[in-house]
Design a protein around this motif. Structure first.
Motif, PDB file in Angstrom:
ATOM      1  N   ILE A  43      39.777  59.211  83.432  1.00 29.65           N
ATOM      2  CA  ILE A  43      38.728  60.135  82.974  1.00 29.65           C
ATOM      3  C   ILE A  43      38.404  59.863  81.506  1.00 29.65           C
ATOM      4  O   ILE A  43      37.246  59.870  81.088  1.00 29.65           O
ATOM      5  CB  ILE A  43      39.189  61.600  83.182  1.00 29.65           C
ATOM      6  CG1 ILE A  43      39.264  61.912  84.676  1.00 29.65           C
ATOM      7  CG2 ILE A  43      38.253  62.572  82.491  1.00 29.65           C
ATOM      8  CD1 ILE A  43      37.943  61.879  85.390  1.00 29.65           C
ATOM      9  N   VAL A  46      36.146  56.894  81.399  1.00 30.75           N
ATOM     10  CA  VAL A  46      34.810  57.104  81.958  1.00 30.75           C
ATOM     11  C   VAL A  46      33.979  58.003  81.051  1.00 30.75           C
ATOM     12  O   VAL A  46      32.774  57.850  80.939  1.00 30.75           O
ATOM     13  CB  VAL A  46      34.939  57.689  83.382  1.00 30.75           C
ATOM     14  CG1 VAL A  46      33.619  58.192  83.881  1.00 30.75           C
ATOM     15  CG2 VAL A  46      35.493  56.633  84.315  1.00 30.75           C
ATOM     16  N   LEU A  47      34.651  58.937  80.366  1.00 28.68           N
ATOM     17  CA  LEU A  47      33.922  59.858  79.504  1.00 28.68           C
ATOM     18  C   LEU A  47      33.515  59.181  78.205  1.00 28.68           C
ATOM     19  O   LEU A  47      33.962  58.090  77.879  1.00 28.68           O
ATOM     20  CB  LEU A  47      34.805  61.072  79.197  1.00 28.68           C
ATOM     21  CG  LEU A  47      34.975  62.059  80.334  1.00 28.68           C
ATOM     22  CD1 LEU A  47      35.879  63.183  79.882  1.00 28.68           C
ATOM     23  CD2 LEU A  47      33.630  62.596  80.773  1.00 28.68           C
ATOM     24  N   ASP A  48      32.666  59.905  77.483  1.00 29.72           N
ATOM     25  CA  ASP A  48      32.204  59.390  76.202  1.00 29.72           C
ATOM     26  C   ASP A  48      33.314  59.536  75.167  1.00 29.72           C
ATOM     27  O   ASP A  48      34.269  60.280  75.352  1.00 29.72           O
ATOM     28  CB  ASP A  48      30.964  60.187  75.785  1.00 29.72           C
ATOM     29  CG  ASP A  48      30.055  59.344  74.943  1.00 29.72           C
ATOM     30  OD1 ASP A  48      30.464  58.215  74.598  1.00 29.72           O
ATOM     31  OD2 ASP A  48      28.947  59.799  74.627  1.00 29.72           O
ATOM     32  N   HIS A  95      39.680  66.984  72.177  1.00 32.54           N
ATOM     33  CA  HIS A  95      39.217  66.339  73.411  1.00 32.54           C
ATOM     34  C   HIS A  95      37.768  65.870  73.299  1.00 32.54           C
ATOM     35  O   HIS A  95      36.935  66.161  74.163  1.00 32.54           O
ATOM     36  CB  HIS A  95      39.386  67.277  74.616  1.00 32.54           C
ATOM     37  CG  HIS A  95      40.812  67.375  75.044  1.00 32.54           C
ATOM     38  ND1 HIS A  95      41.600  68.470  74.742  1.00 32.54           N
ATOM     39  CD2 HIS A  95      41.610  66.527  75.702  1.00 32.54           C
ATOM     40  CE1 HIS A  95      42.811  68.277  75.215  1.00 32.54           C
ATOM     41  NE2 HIS A  95      42.854  67.095  75.805  1.00 32.54           N
ATOM     42  N   GLU A  96      37.465  65.173  72.206  1.00 31.71           N
ATOM     43  CA  GLU A  96      36.146  64.583  71.977  1.00 31.71           C
ATOM     44  C   GLU A  96      35.050  65.619  71.803  1.00 31.71           C
ATOM     45  O   GLU A  96      33.877  65.283  71.812  1.00 31.71           O
ATOM     46  CB  GLU A  96      35.775  63.602  73.108  1.00 31.71           C
ATOM     47  CG  GLU A  96      36.709  62.416  73.253  1.00 31.71           C
ATOM     48  CD  GLU A  96      36.814  61.585  71.991  1.00 31.71           C
ATOM     49  OE1 GLU A  96      35.811  61.471  71.268  1.00 31.71           O
ATOM     50  OE2 GLU A  96      37.924  61.083  71.711  1.00 31.71           O
ATOM     51  N   LYS A  97      35.454  66.900  71.651  1.00 29.88           N
ATOM     52  CA  LYS A  97      34.441  67.922  71.362  1.00 29.88           C
ATOM     53  C   LYS A  97      34.687  68.428  69.957  1.00 29.88           C
ATOM     54  O   LYS A  97      35.836  68.625  69.553  1.00 29.88           O
ATOM     55  CB  LYS A  97      34.561  69.076  72.367  1.00 29.88           C
ATOM     56  CG  LYS A  97      33.979  68.747  73.725  1.00 29.88           C
ATOM     57  CD  LYS A  97      33.717  70.026  74.491  1.00 29.88           C
ATOM     58  CE  LYS A  97      32.991  69.745  75.783  1.00 29.88           C
ATOM     59  NZ  LYS A  97      33.846  68.955  76.721  1.00 29.88           N
ATOM     60  N   ILE A 125      26.825  59.274  66.956  1.00 30.20           N
ATOM     61  CA  ILE A 125      26.676  57.966  67.582  1.00 30.20           C
ATOM     62  C   ILE A 125      27.989  57.688  68.294  1.00 30.20           C
ATOM     63  O   ILE A 125      28.931  57.146  67.731  1.00 30.20           O
ATOM     64  CB  ILE A 125      26.407  56.877  66.527  1.00 30.20           C
ATOM     65  CG1 ILE A 125      25.253  57.280  65.608  1.00 30.20           C
ATOM     66  CG2 ILE A 125      26.136  55.548  67.186  1.00 30.20           C
ATOM     67  CD1 ILE A 125      23.923  57.364  66.271  1.00 30.20           C
ATOM     68  N   SER A 128      28.936  55.676  74.036  1.00 30.11           N
ATOM     69  CA  SER A 128      27.820  55.478  74.974  1.00 30.11           C
ATOM     70  C   SER A 128      26.505  55.292  74.234  1.00 30.11           C
ATOM     71  O   SER A 128      25.646  54.530  74.670  1.00 30.11           O
ATOM     72  CB  SER A 128      27.714  56.653  75.926  1.00 30.11           C
ATOM     73  OG  SER A 128      28.874  56.733  76.710  1.00 30.11           O
ATOM     74  N   VAL A 129      26.344  55.992  73.084  1.00 31.28           N
ATOM     75  CA  VAL A 129      25.122  55.806  72.304  1.00 31.28           C
ATOM     76  C   VAL A 129      25.062  54.369  71.797  1.00 31.28           C
ATOM     77  O   VAL A 129      24.006  53.722  71.825  1.00 31.28           O
ATOM     78  CB  VAL A 129      25.060  56.819  71.142  1.00 31.28           C
ATOM     79  CG1 VAL A 129      23.845  56.550  70.276  1.00 31.28           C
ATOM     80  CG2 VAL A 129      25.010  58.229  71.670  1.00 31.28           C
ATOM     81  N   ASN A 219      27.211  57.388  82.649  1.00 31.60           N
ATOM     82  CA  ASN A 219      27.220  58.667  81.946  1.00 31.60           C
ATOM     83  C   ASN A 219      26.034  59.473  82.434  1.00 31.60           C
ATOM     84  O   ASN A 219      24.914  58.982  82.496  1.00 31.60           O
ATOM     85  CB  ASN A 219      27.110  58.410  80.448  1.00 31.60           C
ATOM     86  CG  ASN A 219      27.432  59.659  79.660  1.00 31.60           C
ATOM     87  OD1 ASN A 219      26.795  60.684  79.849  1.00 31.60           O
ATOM     88  ND2 ASN A 219      28.422  59.577  78.805  1.00 31.60           N
ATOM     89  N   ILE A 220      26.302  60.729  82.766  1.00 34.15           N
ATOM     90  CA  ILE A 220      25.247  61.508  83.435  1.00 34.15           C
ATOM     91  C   ILE A 220      24.050  61.748  82.524  1.00 34.15           C
ATOM     92  O   ILE A 220      22.915  61.871  82.993  1.00 34.15           O
ATOM     93  CB  ILE A 220      25.821  62.825  83.981  1.00 34.15           C
ATOM     94  CG1 ILE A 220      24.905  63.361  85.077  1.00 34.15           C
ATOM     95  CG2 ILE A 220      26.025  63.841  82.887  1.00 34.15           C
ATOM     96  CD1 ILE A 220      25.585  64.270  86.031  1.00 34.15           C
ATOM     97  N   ALA A 221      24.267  61.748  81.210  1.00 37.51           N
ATOM     98  CA  ALA A 221      23.154  61.992  80.295  1.00 37.51           C
ATOM     99  C   ALA A 221      22.138  60.849  80.364  1.00 37.51           C
ATOM    100  O   ALA A 221      20.925  61.086  80.376  1.00 37.51           O
ATOM    101  CB  ALA A 221      23.675  62.137  78.869  1.00 37.51           C
TER     102      ALA A 221
END
Lengths: 361, 80, 164
Positions: A43, A46-48, A95-97, A125, A128-129, A219-221
């Motif tokens: 996970i 896969v996540l940003d 957690h990346e937030k 940035i 994924s960006v 990435n869903i975005a």
């Protein structure tokens, strides 16, 4: 034949070494709690992310925030300031937030552990960006060169990258746009070509090991933006017949429309669900591919933890073979998903601009 | 009380797993039928195999999209 | 859950990057590429068409040529035939005139010969007559010398003339 062999060998070596790099990367984590959790690892990949990991190197990325309570734009500042839960200018990352914690290092949590601290809008940035930017630059470079080639060798046979891309451009035009949209295909061709090559290159970017494991189209975005554009273009170019079909479907009994507009509800759900499915398909396909490859690699570490290094080594052979197989499948999927996304977009555009002959309904 | 929560959470995970499995079975059957029929029609009329292949991919993609709907819902249950 | 929540930052950057790429490529790449492709396809189509036309033209030309050739051949044949006929005619004419001339010469020669012969014959007759006259003169001179025999002869003739 020799070429195929060499290619297989190259892929094999790549996967084996990427596995090794992965192992060294995870060694610290495993050493810390001596417990390898494949779900978290997968996970996490896969996540940003606000960093790019290449082996043990962590490349920090710029963080840009929009915080209304703090006077709008904050940053950009490097993400290494926020590493390991550090507080920088009152911001803390968990957690990346990123949350606003004020002066304290600890985030305010409720009884169940949910963070209550205010969350500024995160325009950082991220990995994924960066992937999106790399894809965009690649697109500009490749098709800049191709366009230049056409200008330079006007009326002549294509050469170099031009001849590599020409069949694909012709494929999108003749196999996707023309049969799906019909006579008005030329209006949509720039969008379809851009979407096709954007998805394809981004998919391929996600398959290259050692560059940080981009997961751009997974990435869903990203998928959301692409599907949303298709949706907007479809809605904007829809003609009278198209809207008529949704609002007052011709050729069905009147009691399906009055007093309860059943047909309208169904058509409207279809109208909305098309882009959603388009988004989900791309996102889920690419993410699933990444997860499967990572799961095969993770098997090595699971067996390593269970039966020692001998077990890990034994399983690694099988894992690597399956990973190679999956990589080959993913190469196909990378193209196929670009094709399917473009084809379905073209079909939606086609249904939007189609002239109906109502007598035949 | 705590035991019940754990049990319920376990049941939710189980439901998610079963749901995802069923979604995949449905999609597998559907795509299998599409592929089989497409191959059959290609064998009967090899001259239109290009058209058939394109339509097969579209149909398979639509089925796949429906399956992904199911899987995503299951994922939401499992992760949420 | 986080997997399915699109982050606003990525949506923003993705929209920005994609729209910029779309705009730039649309303006500077796709239009040129698609136009070049179309131009080339048109050119190929045109070339094929003109080749087809040239082929058709060629075949008509060839047919014409063949016709011309056949005509020439037939003409040659007729000329040859005529020449042969002419030759035969000339030959025949020459032969005929030669024969006629020969016949004429022969007949002329024959007439001459006849004339000569007749002349010769008349000469001979005259000479024979003269000679015979001389002989007869001699004979008569001799006979007339014998008076008795003359009278006998006259008597005899007279007797014969009486009978007649």
């Amino acid at each position: 034949m020799n070429q195929t062999k060499a290619m297989f060998l190259a892929v094999f070596v790549l996967v084996v070494t990427s596995g090794a790099a992965f192992a060294s990367n995870k060694a610290e984590n495993s050493a810390a709690n001596n417990d390898f959790n494949p779900g978290d690892v997968i996970i996490h990949h896969v996540l940003d992310n606000h960093e790019i990991h290449i082996g043990n190197f962590h490349i920090p990325l710029p963080i840009i925030l929009w915080d209304n309570s703090n006077g709008g734009l904050v940053g950009p500042f490097s993400s290494h300031h926020l590493a390991d839960g550090a507080n920088y200018k009152g911001y803390v990352m968990s957690h990346e937030k990123i949350y606003f914690a004020g002066t304290s290092n600890e985030l305010v949590r409720d009884a169940e552990g949910h963070i209550l601290a205010p969350k500024p809008l995160d325009f950082s940035i991220t990995k994924s960006v960066v992937g999106v930017f790399v894809t965009a630059i690649l697109l500009l470079v490749i098709f800049g060169a191709v366009a230049k080639g056409y200008k330079k060798r006007e009326g002549q046979a294509p050469k170099g990258i031009q001849s590599a891309m020409e069949p694909l451009i012709v494929f999108v035009r003749d196999e996707i746009a023309k049969p799906s949209i019909g006579a008005k295909y030329e209006r949509f061709l720039p969008f379809l070509l851009t979407v096709f090559f954007f998805i394809w290159i981004a998919n391929l970017l996600g398959l290259i090991p050692f560059i940080g494991g981009f997961n751009v189209t997974g990435n869903i975005a990203v998928a959301l933006v692409l599907a949303l554009l298709t949706f907007i273009i479809t809605a904007a170019s829809g003609n009278k017949d198209y809207w008529m079909h949704i609002l007052w479907t011709p050729g069905v009994p009147w009691w399906l429309k009055v007093p309860i507009p059943l047909m309208f509800i169904i058509e409207f759900i279809g109208f909305l669900s098309k882009p959603i499915v388009l988004m989900l398909r791309l996102f889920a396909n690419i993410t699933a591919g990444h997860i499967i490859i990572l799961a095969f690699v993770s098997l090595i570490f699971i067996f390593n933890n269970l039966y020692g290094s001998a077990g890990g080594f034994g399983v690694s052979v099988v894992s690597v073979v399956f990973s190679i197989f999956m990589f080959c499948i993913e190469l196909l999927v990378a193209f196929l998903q670009a094709y399917v996304f473009t084809l379905l977009s073209a079909l939606y555009f086609g249904s939007a601009v189609e002239e109906h002959a109502h007598e035949n309904h | 009380m705590e035991l019940l929560t754990i049990l319920l959470e376990g049941l939710a995970h189980m439901g998610a797993g079963i749901g995802a499995g069923i979604a995949v079975i449905g999609a597998g059957l559907g795509i299998g039928r599409i592929g089989g029929s497409a191959l059959e029609s290609m064998a009967r009329q090899p001259e239109v195999s290009g058209d058939i292949r394109a339509n097969m991919i579209v149909a398979a993609a639509l089925v796949e999209g429906a399956a992904f709907f199911g899987i995503i819902v299951c994922l939401l249950i499992a992760l949420g | 859950m986080e997997l399915l929540t699109p982050s606003i930052g990525l949506v923003f950057w993705m929209s920005l990057a994609f729209l910029i790429v779309l705009f730039i490529l649309r303006k500077f790449a796709w239009s040129g590429i698609l136009k070049a492709l179309k131009d080339r396809e048109d050119f190929i189509e045109r070339s094929l068409k003109s080749a087809e036309e040239a082929k058709a033209q060629m075949s008509t030309l060839k047919a014409e040529n063949e016709e011309l050739l056949a005509e020439a051949r037939s003409e040659r044949e007729s000329i040859l035939r005529e020449a042969k006929e002419m030759r035969d005619k000339i030959l025949a004419d020459a032969k005929m005139s030669a024969t006629e001339e020969g016949n004429r010469l022969i007949s002329a020669a024959r007439g001459e010969i006849e004339k000569e012969k007749n002349q010769a014959l008349s000469d001979i007759k005259r000479q024979v007559g003269e000679i015979s006259l001389e002989i007869a003169e001699l004979v008569i001179r001799k006979e007339l010398s014998d008076k008795g025999a003359q009278e006998a002869l006259v008597a005899e003739h007279l007797s014969k003339a009486q009978i007649n």
